[in-house]
Design a protein around this motif. Structure first.
Motif, PDB file in Angstrom:
ATOM      1  N   ASP A  30      23.414 -42.344  53.233  1.00 12.59           N
ATOM      2  CA  ASP A  30      22.685 -42.918  52.098  1.00 12.59           C
ATOM      3  C   ASP A  30      22.721 -41.932  50.946  1.00 12.59           C
ATOM      4  OD1 ASP A  30      21.785 -45.212  53.493  1.00 12.59           O
ATOM      5  OD2 ASP A  30      20.082 -44.100  54.302  1.00 12.59           O
ATOM      6  N   ASN A  31      22.553 -42.457  49.738  1.00  8.63           N
ATOM      7  CA  ASN A  31      22.330 -41.585  48.584  1.00  8.63           C
ATOM      8  C   ASN A  31      21.264 -42.240  47.725  1.00  8.63           C
ATOM      9  OD1 ASN A  31      22.312 -39.868  46.443  1.00  8.63           O
ATOM     10  ND2 ASN A  31      24.475 -40.091  45.929  1.00  8.63           N
ATOM     11  N   GLN A  32      20.013 -41.826  47.939  1.00  8.04           N
ATOM     12  CA  GLN A  32      18.901 -42.488  47.275  1.00  8.04           C
ATOM     13  C   GLN A  32      18.654 -41.972  45.857  1.00  8.04           C
ATOM     14  OE1 GLN A  32      15.415 -42.675  49.749  1.00  8.04           O
ATOM     15  NE2 GLN A  32      16.611 -42.916  51.618  1.00  8.04           N
ATOM     16  N   GLY A  33      19.467 -40.990  45.415  1.00  5.97           N
ATOM     17  CA  GLY A  33      19.424 -40.548  44.039  1.00  5.97           C
ATOM     18  C   GLY A  33      18.042 -40.181  43.545  1.00  5.97           C
ATOM     19  N   ARG A  34      17.612 -40.874  42.496  1.00  5.18           N
ATOM     20  CA  ARG A  34      16.344 -40.549  41.847  1.00  5.18           C
ATOM     21  C   ARG A  34      15.158 -40.719  42.778  1.00  5.18           C
ATOM     22  NH1 ARG A  34      17.110 -43.532  35.944  1.00  5.18           N
ATOM     23  NH2 ARG A  34      18.827 -42.205  35.195  1.00  5.18           N
ATOM     24  N   ASP A  35      15.218 -41.692  43.671  1.00  2.12           N
ATOM     25  CA  ASP A  35      14.103 -41.898  44.597  1.00  2.12           C
ATOM     26  C   ASP A  35      13.914 -40.667  45.495  1.00  2.12           C
ATOM     27  OD1 ASP A  35      13.633 -44.394  43.565  1.00  2.12           O
ATOM     28  OD2 ASP A  35      14.743 -45.456  45.126  1.00  2.12           O
ATOM     29  N   LEU A  36      15.033 -40.098  45.958  1.00  3.36           N
ATOM     30  CA  LEU A  36      14.955 -38.912  46.814  1.00  3.36           C
ATOM     31  C   LEU A  36      14.432 -37.716  46.019  1.00  3.36           C
ATOM     32  CD1 LEU A  36      15.454 -37.540  49.523  1.00  3.36           C
ATOM     33  CD2 LEU A  36      17.834 -37.171  48.805  1.00  3.36           C
ATOM     34  N   VAL A  37      14.929 -37.551  44.811  1.00  2.18           N
ATOM     35  CA  VAL A  37      14.456 -36.454  43.958  1.00  2.18           C
ATOM     36  C   VAL A  37      12.955 -36.569  43.730  1.00  2.18           C
ATOM     37  CG1 VAL A  37      14.561 -35.470  41.633  1.00  2.18           C
ATOM     38  CG2 VAL A  37      16.681 -36.098  42.817  1.00  2.18           C
ATOM     39  N   LYS A  38      12.492 -37.775  43.418  1.00  2.87           N
ATOM     40  CA  LYS A  38      11.060 -37.986  43.166  1.00  2.87           C
ATOM     41  C   LYS A  38      10.241 -37.703  44.423  1.00  2.87           C
ATOM     42  CE  LYS A  38       7.684 -41.366  41.416  1.00  2.87           C
ATOM     43  NZ  LYS A  38       6.698 -41.033  42.458  1.00  2.87           N
ATOM     44  N   MET A  39      10.710 -38.175  45.573  1.00  3.39           N
ATOM     45  CA  MET A  39       9.977 -37.970  46.821  1.00  3.39           C
ATOM     46  C   MET A  39       9.826 -36.477  47.119  1.00  3.39           C
ATOM     47  SD  MET A  39      10.996 -39.110  50.705  1.00  3.39           S
ATOM     48  CE  MET A  39      12.205 -37.786  50.852  1.00  3.39           C
ATOM     49  N   ILE A  40      10.919 -35.720  46.981  1.00  3.07           N
ATOM     50  CA  ILE A  40      10.867 -34.289  47.265  1.00  3.07           C
ATOM     51  C   ILE A  40       9.954 -33.587  46.261  1.00  3.07           C
ATOM     52  CG2 ILE A  40      12.217 -32.153  47.330  1.00  3.07           C
ATOM     53  CD1 ILE A  40      14.585 -33.884  48.309  1.00  3.07           C
ATOM     54  N   SER A  41      10.082 -33.950  44.989  1.00  3.33           N
ATOM     55  CA  SER A  41       9.249 -33.333  43.954  1.00  3.33           C
ATOM     56  C   SER A  41       7.772 -33.625  44.202  1.00  3.33           C
ATOM     57  CB  SER A  41       9.671 -33.835  42.571  1.00  3.33           C
ATOM     58  OG  SER A  41       8.879 -33.244  41.566  1.00  3.33           O
ATOM     59  N   ASP A  42       7.446 -34.868  44.559  1.00  2.00           N
ATOM     60  CA  ASP A  42       6.061 -35.237  44.829  1.00  2.00           C
ATOM     61  C   ASP A  42       5.503 -34.482  46.029  1.00  2.00           C
ATOM     62  OD1 ASP A  42       6.127 -36.981  42.707  1.00  2.00           O
ATOM     63  OD2 ASP A  42       6.357 -38.795  43.934  1.00  2.00           O
ATOM     64  N   ASN A  43       6.347 -34.262  47.043  1.00  4.47           N
ATOM     65  CA  ASN A  43       5.894 -33.617  48.276  1.00  4.47           C
ATOM     66  C   ASN A  43       5.772 -32.099  48.161  1.00  4.47           C
ATOM     67  OD1 ASN A  43       5.739 -36.078  49.579  1.00  4.47           O
ATOM     68  ND2 ASN A  43       7.741 -35.893  50.568  1.00  4.47           N
ATOM     69  N   THR A  44       6.563 -31.513  47.260  1.00  2.93           N
ATOM     70  CA  THR A  44       6.621 -30.053  47.193  1.00  2.93           C
ATOM     71  C   THR A  44       6.040 -29.473  45.912  1.00  2.93           C
ATOM     72  OG1 THR A  44       8.821 -30.076  46.169  1.00  2.93           O
ATOM     73  CG2 THR A  44       8.723 -30.039  48.587  1.00  2.93           C
ATOM     74  N   GLY A  45       5.930 -30.287  44.863  1.00  6.03           N
ATOM     75  CA  GLY A  45       5.493 -29.782  43.572  1.00  6.03           C
ATOM     76  C   GLY A  45       6.604 -29.109  42.783  1.00  6.03           C
ATOM     77  N   ILE A  46       7.822 -29.100  43.333  1.00  8.35           N
ATOM     78  CA  ILE A  46       8.962 -28.513  42.627  1.00  8.35           C
ATOM     79  C   ILE A  46       9.399 -29.486  41.532  1.00  8.35           C
ATOM     80  CG2 ILE A  46      11.338 -27.683  42.853  1.00  8.35           C
ATOM     81  CD1 ILE A  46      10.705 -27.121  45.814  1.00  8.35           C
ATOM     82  N   PRO A  47       9.635 -29.009  40.306  1.00  8.78           N
ATOM     83  CA  PRO A  47      10.060 -29.915  39.234  1.00  8.78           C
ATOM     84  C   PRO A  47      11.319 -30.688  39.602  1.00  8.78           C
ATOM     85  CG  PRO A  47       9.516 -27.757  38.347  1.00  8.78           C
ATOM     86  CD  PRO A  47       9.489 -27.619  39.844  1.00  8.78           C
ATOM     87  N   LYS A  48      11.390 -31.924  39.140  1.00  5.86           N
ATOM     88  CA  LYS A  48      12.527 -32.782  39.469  1.00  5.86           C
ATOM     89  C   LYS A  48      13.851 -32.153  39.073  1.00  5.86           C
ATOM     90  CE  LYS A  48       9.915 -37.108  39.064  1.00  5.86           C
ATOM     91  NZ  LYS A  48       9.770 -38.369  38.294  1.00  5.86           N
ATOM     92  N   SER A  49      13.877 -31.441  37.954  1.00  4.04           N
ATOM     93  CA  SER A  49      15.126 -30.823  37.511  1.00  4.04           C
ATOM     94  C   SER A  49      15.624 -29.801  38.525  1.00  4.04           C
ATOM     95  CB  SER A  49      14.932 -30.159  36.145  1.00  4.04           C
ATOM     96  OG  SER A  49      13.926 -29.145  36.216  1.00  4.04           O
ATOM     97  N   GLN A  50      14.685 -29.052  39.130  1.00  3.16           N
ATOM     98  CA  GLN A  50      15.071 -28.064  40.131  1.00  3.16           C
ATOM     99  C   GLN A  50      15.481 -28.718  41.438  1.00  3.16           C
ATOM    100  OE1 GLN A  50      15.382 -24.590  39.827  1.00  3.16           O
ATOM    101  NE2 GLN A  50      15.304 -25.236  37.677  1.00  3.16           N
ATOM    102  N   VAL A  51      14.793 -29.791  41.806  1.00  2.00           N
ATOM    103  CA  VAL A  51      15.182 -30.537  43.008  1.00  2.00           C
ATOM    104  C   VAL A  51      16.584 -31.094  42.842  1.00  2.00           C
ATOM    105  CG1 VAL A  51      14.690 -32.558  44.438  1.00  2.00           C
ATOM    106  CG2 VAL A  51      12.805 -31.123  43.630  1.00  2.00           C
ATOM    107  N   ASN A  52      16.855 -31.682  41.691  1.00  2.00           N
ATOM    108  CA  ASN A  52      18.172 -32.256  41.434  1.00  2.00           C
ATOM    109  C   ASN A  52      19.250 -31.181  41.485  1.00  2.00           C
ATOM    110  OD1 ASN A  52      19.626 -34.749  40.657  1.00  2.00           O
ATOM    111  ND2 ASN A  52      20.163 -33.553  38.842  1.00  2.00           N
ATOM    112  N   LYS A  53      18.956 -30.011  40.914  1.00  2.00           N
ATOM    113  CA  LYS A  53      19.910 -28.898  40.956  1.00  2.00           C
ATOM    114  C   LYS A  53      20.181 -28.469  42.392  1.00  2.00           C
ATOM    115  CE  LYS A  53      20.666 -24.170  39.327  1.00  2.00           C
ATOM    116  NZ  LYS A  53      20.102 -23.019  38.574  1.00  2.00           N
TER     117      LYS A  53
END
Length: 202
Positions: free
Chosen positions: A66-89
């Motif tokens: 799977d590649n959930q793209g933005r949904d995965l980035v948002k989920m990780i950011s919400d769970n960790t508090g890491i900014p979405k830009s850093q998660v995406n990187k």
């Protein structure tokens, strides 16, 4: 080789291979599991997982399911508090399989290693042992890498990097690997490509 890896790092070591023969003795989960869970189980028994039994969205992305793209980035950011830009990187730096992954076999028994040749060895081990190992690798001019992200530590930053980049990888884990993958408070994770293991543990 797995016996030599265990002699060095301890019993909480295993081997992982992609697209191996599905032997009847391989345990197949009756429920979905995370990749780090499967690694933990495989310390004691051989296990086979695939598209139908791999659950974690991050691992599913890594293995090309799977590649959930933005949904995965948002989920990780919400769970960790890491900014979405850093998660995406971070996600963009984790290699993703571009070949069909039919199955993932973990915990290959030593007597079948020549037939089911593991791709990567993974060990949960104490930091002082990691320090010794870094020195041991340096004696052979091998420099491990330390991905600086606390996401997808075992599926991505350990296994996928070791597999694709053919480099030893070391991680201090991520919340999921510690909650679900059995990584202890006093443990770090090491991933070693098969060819390097043969060089380091002759």
């Amino acid at each position: 080789m797995i016996d030599k890896v265990k002699d060095y790092f301890g019993a909480r070591s295993t081997s992982v291979m992609i697209n191996g023969h599905s032997y009847p003795f391989l345990n197949k989960p009756e429920r979905e599991v995370r990749f780090c869970e499967a690694v933990h189980y495989s310390f004691n028994l051989p296990i086979e997982i695939n598209d139908q039994t791999l659950s974690c969205p991050g691992a599913r992305r890594t293995f090309g399911y799977d590649n959930q793209g933005r949904d995965l980035v948002k989920m990780i950011s919400d769970n960790t508090g890491i900014p979405k830009s850093q998660v995406n990187k971070a996600l963009n730096e984790i290699p993703v399989f571009d070949i069909p992954v039919e199955n993932i076999i973990l915990g290959v028994p030593a007597d079948l290693e020549e037939e089911l040749m593991p791709d990567v060895y993974i060990a949960y081990t104490h930091p002082h042992r990691v320090m010794d190992f870094i020195h041991h690798a340096a004696q052979k001019s091998i420099k491990p890498v330390f991905p600086p992200y606390s996401i997808h530590s075992i599926c991505g930053n350990i296994f996928s990097r070791a597999y694709h980049n053919q480099e030893i990888t070391i991680s201090f884990g991520c919340p999921e690997s510690r909650n679900f993958g059995g990584v202890g408070k006093d443990e770090a994770i090491v991933g070693i490509p098969q060819k390097m293991a043969r060089n380091l543990f002759k």
